[in-house]
Design an enzyme around this catalytic site. Structure first.
Site, mmCIF file in Angstrom:
data_model
loop_
_atom_site.group_PDB
_atom_site.id
_atom_site.type_symbol
_atom_site.label_atom_id
_atom_site.label_comp_id
_atom_site.label_asym_id
_atom_site.label_seq_id
_atom_site.Cartn_x
_atom_site.Cartn_y
_atom_site.Cartn_z
ATOM 1 N N LYS A 57 -10.309 -0.661 10.774
ATOM 2 C CA LYS A 57 -10.592 -1.731 9.824
ATOM 3 C C LYS A 57 -11.010 -3.209 10.799
ATOM 4 C CE LYS A 57 -7.216 -0.086 6.614
ATOM 5 N NZ LYS A 57 -7.912 0.090 5.255
ATOM 6 N N CYS A 76 -4.686 2.416 -3.543
ATOM 7 C CA CYS A 76 -3.557 3.064 -2.928
ATOM 8 C C CYS A 76 -2.250 1.916 -3.312
ATOM 9 C CB CYS A 76 -3.652 3.144 -1.579
ATOM 10 S SG CYS A 76 -4.826 4.753 -1.226
ATOM 11 N N ASP A 80 3.343 -4.440 7.985
ATOM 12 C CA ASP A 80 1.981 -3.862 7.896
ATOM 13 C C ASP A 80 0.973 -4.650 7.907
ATOM 14 O OD1 ASP A 80 -0.482 -2.525 6.987
ATOM 15 O OD2 ASP A 80 0.803 -1.690 5.240
ATOM 16 N N HIS A 113 0.931 -1.331 0.028
ATOM 17 C CA HIS A 113 0.097 0.027 -0.106
ATOM 18 C C HIS A 113 0.958 1.325 -0.019
ATOM 19 C CE1 HIS A 113 -2.754 3.053 1.799
ATOM 20 N NE2 HIS A 113 -3.582 1.992 1.532
ATOM 21 N N GLN A 133 -4.215 -5.232 7.041
ATOM 22 C CA GLN A 133 -5.197 -6.174 6.305
ATOM 23 C C GLN A 133 -5.249 -7.461 7.331
ATOM 24 O OE1 GLN A 133 -7.473 -5.234 4.770
ATOM 25 N NE2 GLN A 133 -6.899 -3.240 4.144
HETATM 26 N N1 PMP Z 1 -1.632 -0.919 4.571
HETATM 27 C C1 PMP Z 1 -2.425 -1.494 3.841
HETATM 28 C C2 PMP Z 1 -2.080 -2.784 3.444
HETATM 29 C C3 PMP Z 1 -3.799 -0.924 4.121
HETATM 30 O O1 PMP Z 1 -4.930 -1.661 3.470
HETATM 31 C C4 PMP Z 1 -4.204 0.466 4.584
HETATM 32 C C5 PMP Z 1 -5.518 1.066 4.397
HETATM 33 N N2 PMP Z 1 -6.304 0.712 3.157
HETATM 34 C C6 PMP Z 1 -3.154 1.222 4.929
HETATM 35 C C7 PMP Z 1 -1.821 0.554 5.036
HETATM 36 C C8 PMP Z 1 -3.418 2.532 5.692
HETATM 37 O O2 PMP Z 1 -4.201 2.394 6.625
HETATM 38 P P1 PMP Z 1 -4.868 3.822 7.358
HETATM 39 O O3 PMP Z 1 -5.219 4.398 6.423
HETATM 40 O O4 PMP Z 1 -5.820 3.288 8.230
HETATM 41 O O5 PMP Z 1 -3.628 4.440 7.904
#
Ligand code: PMP
Length: 415
Positions: A236, A374, A210, A133, A213
């Protein structure tokens, strides 16, 4: 199939309808139809227990934390710290000093990039993967504005599985950090993070995972994973927005400089020098989102009461059922078919633009995400501008999968 889901291998029966009743938003209508919410990867919905806790905290306990001797401030502080202990237990961290509250995964990774990044020197290298991401790409690129560090990127195969041979080959004497997702937000691929971490640790290279997910769908045990950093977001995980966690191994956090300066993160301030607070407060400058942090504990309660294994088993069944049904649609291509996969389906149908599909599905009450998610480098890797993404949570039903597939078939027939 009925809303009751019998969980294989367990004697328990999970009543999805009972779970759904905990989420008032699921009764919403969109365009006059029952909402089918399949955008859980972006954010999951929040049970009433969390929402009512937030209102109750605002109505009865609002006071700034860590500052006052008065009753409300002490209660608010206790509630925030209770969540810290709950998170510690939940992820099996050794101590609460290793649990830093942030605004989300993004801020947690930025914290590491900025603070751990302080020690990196020109010529150092960081290993990432192509399925990251942007939250796990751009913070490292920002570091490159000041330092001549190199980002090495691990590729995937056509199914979306990481090339582990390449991963191992990218390590050399310049490697200072590895940072990868536990689960891809686009492909659903569940990476072999334990093995990847072990390989890096054998070479003395710290590991950041990270976990945005992974944390909503599987048991997280940071000591078992043996990682140095693990980042995730409350929103999430059926929790409030504005709260995230950075787990950091104590020795590393202790050796890292503060990320931001301000109140709460100091011991003593004078114009001739300032000393910093102990962990974890050294990394928590300013007033935290203490009400949402306190209420996050109720979201963890929800996950624990439901059972993370039950959640995972139900989502796995939904994934298998939805995949099988979608694959019958002519021209539909699924991106991400790794053998070990979380309940996310990214797809395209023929040459129909994903935005068109998403907008028309919305008219039929189905909420899916469209676009690059993203993860632009991953889209580039597949040579596509974006996908439609349907993602599942514990409250989704097989009937909703049917409604989604029927809506998609209707939309596709318009082209
Ligand atoms: N890493 C991953 C794999 C994600 O899916 C996301 C959110 N889509 C993020 C980071 C960022 O998370 P946040 O917007 O809650 O900071």
């Amino acid at each position: 199939m009925a809303g009751k889901s019998r969980v294989a291998g367990k004697m328990s029966v999970m009543d999805i309808n009972e779970i759904r009743r905990k989420f008032p938003i699921l009764d919403r209508k969109v365009e006059g139809r029952n909402l089918v919410y399949l955008d859980n990867t972006a954010t999951s919905q929040t049970p009433h227990s969390v929402v009512s806790d937030i209102s109750s905290l605002y109505e009865h306990t609002k006071a700034n934390v860590h500052r006052g001797v008065h009753t409300l401030s002490q209660e608010a502080t206790d509630l925030q710290e209770r969540t810290r202990e709950h998170v510690r237990r939940y992820i099996n961290a050794s101590s609460i000093e290793e649990v830093v509250f942030t605004r989300g995964t993004t801020e947690a990774i930025n914290l590491v990039a900025s603070s751990f990044g302080d020690r990196l020197r020109d010529g150092d290298e960081i290993v990432l993967t192509v399925m990251e991401h942007h939250a796990n790409i751009v913070p490292w690129q920002l570091l490159q504005r000041h330092k001549d560090i190199r980002l090495r990127v691990v590729d995937i195969d056509s199914e979306g599985t990481l090339d582990l041979r390449q991963y191992r080959s990218l390590f050399n004497e310049h490697t200072r950090l590895v940072a990868f997702c536990h689960v891809s937000n686009v492909l659903g691929t569940v990476n072999p993070v334990r093995e990847m971490t072990a390989f890096a640790k054998e070479r003395g290279v710290p590991v950041l995972i990270d976990g945005a997910q992974a944390s909503p769908h599987m048991k997280i045990d940071v000591r078992d994973l043996d990682c140095d950093f693990y980042a995730f977001s409350s929103h999430k995980m059926y929790g409030p927005t504005g709260v995230g966690v950075l787990y950091g191994r104590r020795e590393l956090l202790e050796s890292m400089p503060p990320y931001q300066g301000g109140g709460e993160m100091i011991k003593h301030v004078s114009f001739s020098g300032t000393t910093f607070a102990d962990l974890p407060f050294k990394f928590e400058a300013g007033t935290p989102d203490f009400i949402d942090i306190a209420a996050f504990s109720k979201a963890l309660d929800f996950i624990e009461e439901t059972g993370i294994d039950n959640i995972a088993a139900h989502e796995e069944r939904l994934l298998a059922y939805a995949t099988e049904r979608l694959e019958r649609i002519p021209g539909l291509r699924i991106f991400g078919k790794a053998p070990h996969k979380s309940a996310v389906i990214s797809f395209l149908v023929g040459d129909i633009h994903p935005y068109d599909l998403g907008m028309l599905l919305d008219k039929l009450g189905v909420a899916v995400r469209t676009g690059h998610h993203c993860a632009m480098p991953l889209m580039e890797r597949f040579g596509i501008p974006g996908t439609v993404r349907a993602s599942f949570a514990v409250y989704n039903t097989f009937e909703e999968v049917d409604a989604f597939v029927a809506a998609l078939e209707r939309v596709v027939s318009m082209f």
